[in-house]
Design a protein around this motif. Structure first.
Motif, PDB file in Angstrom:
ATOM      1  N   LEU A 140      43.061   7.963 191.489  1.00 57.67           N
ATOM      2  CA  LEU A 140      43.216   8.892 190.373  1.00 57.67           C
ATOM      3  C   LEU A 140      44.579   9.564 190.423  1.00 57.67           C
ATOM      4  O   LEU A 140      45.255   9.723 189.398  1.00 57.67           O
ATOM      5  N   ASN A 331      35.257  -3.791 192.120  1.00 55.86           N
ATOM      6  CA  ASN A 331      35.796  -2.436 192.289  1.00 55.86           C
ATOM      7  C   ASN A 331      36.824  -2.130 191.223  1.00 55.86           C
ATOM      8  O   ASN A 331      36.848  -1.029 190.682  1.00 55.86           O
ATOM      9  N   LYS A 334      35.067  -1.324 188.096  1.00 57.08           N
ATOM     10  CA  LYS A 334      34.476   0.005 188.134  1.00 57.08           C
ATOM     11  C   LYS A 334      35.562   1.079 188.090  1.00 57.08           C
ATOM     12  O   LYS A 334      35.402   2.099 187.430  1.00 57.08           O
ATOM     13  N   SER A 337      37.117   2.760 184.997  1.00 57.08           N
ATOM     14  CA  SER A 337      36.514   3.923 184.350  1.00 57.08           C
ATOM     15  C   SER A 337      37.372   5.171 184.547  1.00 57.08           C
ATOM     16  O   SER A 337      37.213   6.145 183.811  1.00 57.08           O
ATOM     17  N   LEU A 338      38.285   5.149 185.529  1.00 54.66           N
ATOM     18  CA  LEU A 338      39.161   6.305 185.722  1.00 54.66           C
ATOM     19  C   LEU A 338      40.145   6.439 184.574  1.00 54.66           C
ATOM     20  O   LEU A 338      40.795   7.470 184.433  1.00 54.66           O
ATOM     21  N   ALA A 340      39.408   7.059 181.799  1.00 55.22           N
ATOM     22  CA  ALA A 340      38.933   8.208 181.039  1.00 55.22           C
ATOM     23  C   ALA A 340      39.776   9.447 181.329  1.00 55.22           C
ATOM     24  O   ALA A 340      39.994  10.273 180.447  1.00 55.22           O
ATOM     25  N   ALA A 341      40.257   9.552 182.575  1.00 52.65           N
ATOM     26  CA  ALA A 341      40.995  10.757 182.958  1.00 52.65           C
ATOM     27  C   ALA A 341      42.394  10.796 182.354  1.00 52.65           C
ATOM     28  O   ALA A 341      42.982  11.871 182.249  1.00 52.65           O
ATOM     29  N   VAL A 348      33.683   4.605 179.554  1.00 55.20           N
ATOM     30  CA  VAL A 348      33.284   5.962 179.948  1.00 55.20           C
ATOM     31  C   VAL A 348      33.912   6.990 179.020  1.00 55.20           C
ATOM     32  O   VAL A 348      33.269   7.956 178.613  1.00 55.20           O
ATOM     33  N   THR A 352      30.590   7.906 177.308  1.00 56.86           N
ATOM     34  CA  THR A 352      30.101   9.059 178.072  1.00 56.86           C
ATOM     35  C   THR A 352      30.901  10.311 177.720  1.00 56.86           C
ATOM     36  O   THR A 352      30.448  11.418 177.963  1.00 56.86           O
ATOM     37  N   THR A 369      25.546   3.379 179.665  1.00 55.14           N
ATOM     38  CA  THR A 369      26.786   3.136 180.414  1.00 55.14           C
ATOM     39  C   THR A 369      26.479   2.545 181.783  1.00 55.14           C
ATOM     40  O   THR A 369      27.099   1.568 182.216  1.00 55.14           O
ATOM     41  N   TYR A 373      27.512  -1.305 183.681  1.00 54.33           N
ATOM     42  CA  TYR A 373      28.103  -1.559 184.993  1.00 54.33           C
ATOM     43  C   TYR A 373      27.134  -2.297 185.901  1.00 54.33           C
ATOM     44  O   TYR A 373      27.520  -3.142 186.699  1.00 54.33           O
TER      45      TYR A 373
END
Lengths: 396, 374
Positions: A140, A331, A334, A337-338, A340-341, A348, A352, A369, A373
């Motif tokens: 992140l 990985n 998955k 999905s970061l 989103a930040a 996400v 979400t 969601t 995954y």
């Protein structure tokens, strides 16, 4: 001396409460009852809480108008689209960044993993520094760095940095030329597919030939010739042409080309850099796992260096590398999905985030969601189990 | 003499002495210039270093504003890293919004943690059992009482005011302490012969491992309040802790399962034949061996857990990354390199923790491996 008379006795039966079978059933009954009671309790609480907030449940919201725009999507989406279309946009955006990330991270990761094993001191050290730095910093933070500190600090549109191949980068993202195949290009695709099929068949035939007669056949050169040759011939004969529409700077913005938003570029870049470090370690581990005796045995059989790698080392290393490699791919998916930040509209973020805030259907949205995954993960492990069964060592 | 073709008649000229096989020049030749391709690679690597190092040096040291500098110095054109900004805001990065008058409390926590952790990690220091008990059971209680206050005349400090490195360390510590026992139970459950228990454990492990942590955190922060009885509020930090713990215990369970699978059946049977019951068998015979096997894997999990704590910033908790991110909006220190300096500082802090953990795990691996060394 008289033989001692012994009578075979039934072992004493334990009391029923000491019987392992009964105990097992009892424990399972207790655990099962506790879990069911717990689920019942939270469902009841959720129902009471939702009723208190006057919220309804159900998936009917998917067919309502979303009423928000998404900055980046592979197919048309606007404020009048439905929530299920928003879901699809999120899903395709996740898959897009995952596929591009997987391809690039594999290339970079294999390069760096091999570089770390290089006998060249300087190259091996550089690879080590790369791996040890990147692996020990949270993804992140790296994404924030690439997005806020690098891409947002790029020059404004008017002073875009020119990259090779007519690419430009500025605050608003990366601009790449857009390939414009004409209609005749259909035949070129067909030729390419045919050539690929032919080369697969040739390599199978060559393997059988090698096992039956010991005759080698130059598979690689012939396949390459077929793929390049057939495609090129069809391209010329069919008169197909491939134009590129390069991005051109107008007064205020670029025209033409493909515009990749900075969120996408930062996310893809960050994921590739981060995952490549892990893939590199996987590759290194796999190569080191092939014992030196294998190399020596291959040398004593008189195999050339290339054959030694191709026929002895690589197949054994791949058996070790592939399972952890797939989990790295998972990985990466998955970790996307970061995005989103940093505002990349992936699953996400779109679902979400925005959808949940607008509809308030927390349970349904999060369940959907998670289901996506979960599907990725179960598919990957199914493929992995099949592969493992195929390549497992056959021992006597 | 008969003409025997295979016998030489003249002396072979002597070969030149072998080039040096030790020393600096030989090292260079072997490691940097072994062949043409090798020399090319060396040149590429050297060119890269020459291209990369001077700008990095001038950014981080040469043109940087040292701690104690002023904002005006940081706003000069083409200035390097603004370390003065880090020095000015470092308390925020460590303690978050914790009241300044109460800084002695987190400081005591840090000191106590170090005091308990160092002897625990140092293999030659005795009283490991007592030490572990103090660190894993007593210490968390002390931390909670000391930081939260409200007891023993300490001023209460709600968790919303905790922040920075303090929160990052607390989340990691709680995640580590709770995920090991949970992971052991889940791993044993997955190995169990009882079908209901096994199914439940498999479902739990596979569900958490399949989804990204960010959805788990969203779930914890949005759905946990829904699942609780009405009127009961769950602290925001506690929600994140629950999410992180559940998530990491699933990963821990898989690592420990690997260890359990590496233990031969004979060990289980030997334990049973001694008349030990299930928990004695696991506790005295199987787990000590299994856990020893997977120490590197467990430490790797700790490293990912430590890095993953940064995700709690997405659900609005002020951990180290979030304090850094929040501070980049500080207009008092607005400068061209403010954001970069903040990120580099955060990266350095995370890196130091993770790298030392990975080195420690390597050291432990070597130490425990003595039995198999050739």
């Amino acid at each position: 001396m008289a033989a001692i008379e012994t009578e075979r006795q039934e072992p004493p039966r334990p009391a029923f409460y000491n019987d392992p079978v009964v105990r097992g059933l009892f424990y399972q009954f207790v655990v099962g009852a506790l879990v069911i009671a717990f689920i019942f309790w939270i469902v009841q609480n959720a129902a009471v809480n939702l009723a208190a907030q006057n919220k309804t449940t159900g998936f009917d919201f998917l067919w309502k108008t979303a009423g928000f725009g998404i900055s980046f999507s592979l197919f048309p989406f606007d404020r009048t689209s439905f929530y299920w279309e928003a879901f699809l946009v999120g899903l395709t955006n996740t898959l897009l960044v995952a596929v591009i990330g997987v391809i690039l991270a594999t290339l970079l990761g294999f390069t760096i993993g091999i570089a770390r094993l290089s006998s060249n001191w300087i190259i091996a050290r550089l690879a080590t520094v790369y791996i040890e730095t990147i692996r020990n910093i949270p993804l992140l933070l790296q994404l924030f760095f690439w997005y806020f500190a690098v891409l947002k600090a790029m020059p404004a549109v008017r002073d875009s940095l020119a990259l090779p191949f007519d690419m430009f980068i500025n605050q608003r993202g990366l601009y790449v030329p857009k390939p414009l195949p004409d209609e005749q290009f259909f035949w070129v695709y067909i030729a390419l597919a045919l050539a690929l099929a032919a080369s697969v068949m040739i390599s199978r035939w060559a393997k059988r030939q090698l096992e039956a007669t010991g005759q080698r056949f130059p598979v690689f050169i012939v396949s390459a010739a077929i793929i390049v040759g057939l495609t090129a011939v069809v391209w010329i004969v069919s008169g197909a042409s491939m134009d590129f529409d390069p991005p051109v700077l107008n007064r205020f913005n670029f025209r033409g080309g493909i515009e990749l938003p900075p969120e996408f570029v930062a996310l893809a870049f960050g994921l590739v850099i981060y995952t490549a470090a892990f893939i590199a370690e996987t590759v290194r581990g796999g190569i080191l796992a092939v014992s030196h005796g294998q190399t020596e045995a291959a040398q004593s059989l008189g195999l050339k260096d290339g054959d030694r790698l191709r026929l002895v080392i690589v197949p054994q290393a791949m058996r070790v590398i592939i399972p952890p490699l797939t989990s790295q791919y998972l990985n990466l998916t998955k970790n996307s999905s970061l995005g989103a930040a940093i505002g990349y509209p992936e699953l996400v973020n779109v679902f979400t985030g925005t959808t949940l805030n607008q509809t308030g259907r927390a349970i349904e949205v999060i369940a959907l969601t998670m289901a996506v995954y979960l599907t990725f993960s179960l598919t990957t492990s199914a493929v992995m189990n099949w592969y493992n069964a195929r390549v497992a060592l056959v021992e006597r | 003499m008969s003409e025997t073709a295979y016998v030489r008649t003249e002396m072979v000229p002597s070969l030149p002495a072998p080039s040096r096989s030790s020393g600096f020049v030989a090292w260079l030749r072997k490691n940097l210039f072994a062949s043409v391709g090798d020399t090319l690679l060396t040149l590429v690597g050297a060119a890269f270093l020459i291209w990369a190092i001077p700008p990095l040096y001038s950014f981080f040291i040469g043109n940087a504003v040292p701690p104690g500098g002023t904002v005006e110095q940081c706003r000069v054109e083409s200035v390097g890293a603004c370390w003065a900004y880090i020095a000015a805001r470092v308390n925020f990065f460590i303690y978050g919004f914790y009241p300044i008058s109460e800084y002695w409390r987190p400081n005591t926590v840090f000191a106590l943690g170090a005091l308990l952790l160092i002897p625990l990690l140092w293999p030659r220091i005795p009283f490991k059992r007592l030490n572990a008990l103090l660190f894993f059971v007593v210490f968390p209680v002390v931390v909670y009482v000391l930081l939260n206050g409200g007891m023993f005349g300490l001023r209460p400090v709600p968790t919303e005011q905790w922040g920075g490195l303090l929160v990052t360390l607390i989340i990691s510590l709680v995640g580590i302490i709770c995920s090991i026992p949970l992971g052991i139970l889940l791993a044993l459950g997955r190995q169990s012969k009882l079908p209901i228990i096994k199914t439940l454990c498999v479902l739990f492990i596979e569900l958490w491992r399949a989804v990204p942590l960010i959805t788990v955190l969203f779930m914890a922060s949005i759905m946990l309040p829904l699942f609780m009885p009405q009127g009961m509020t769950v602290d925001k930090l506690l929600r994140a802790l629950v999410g992180v713990t559940l998530f990491s215990s699933a990963y821990m369970a898989e690592v420990i399962r690997g260890g359990l699978q590496a233990i031969g059946r004979g060990q289980y049977e030997a334990g049973a034949s001694l008349g030990l019951n299930y928990w004695q068998r696991m506790g005295f015979i199987v787990l000590p061996q299994a856990l020893k096997h997977v120490i590197p894997g467990i430490v790797n999990n700790f490293i990912s857990l430590f890095k993953d704590t940064s995700l709690v910033s997405i659900v609005g908790i002020f951990d180290l990354l979030n304090t850094i991110q929040a501070a980049t909006a500080d207009i008092n220190w607005a400068a061209p390199t403010q954001a970069v300096t903040g990120y580099v500082f955060a990266a350095a802090v995370y890196w130091v923790f993770c790298f030392s953990m990975s080195r420690y795990s390597l050291y432990m691996e070597r130490r425990l491996n003595t039995g198999h060394k050739r």
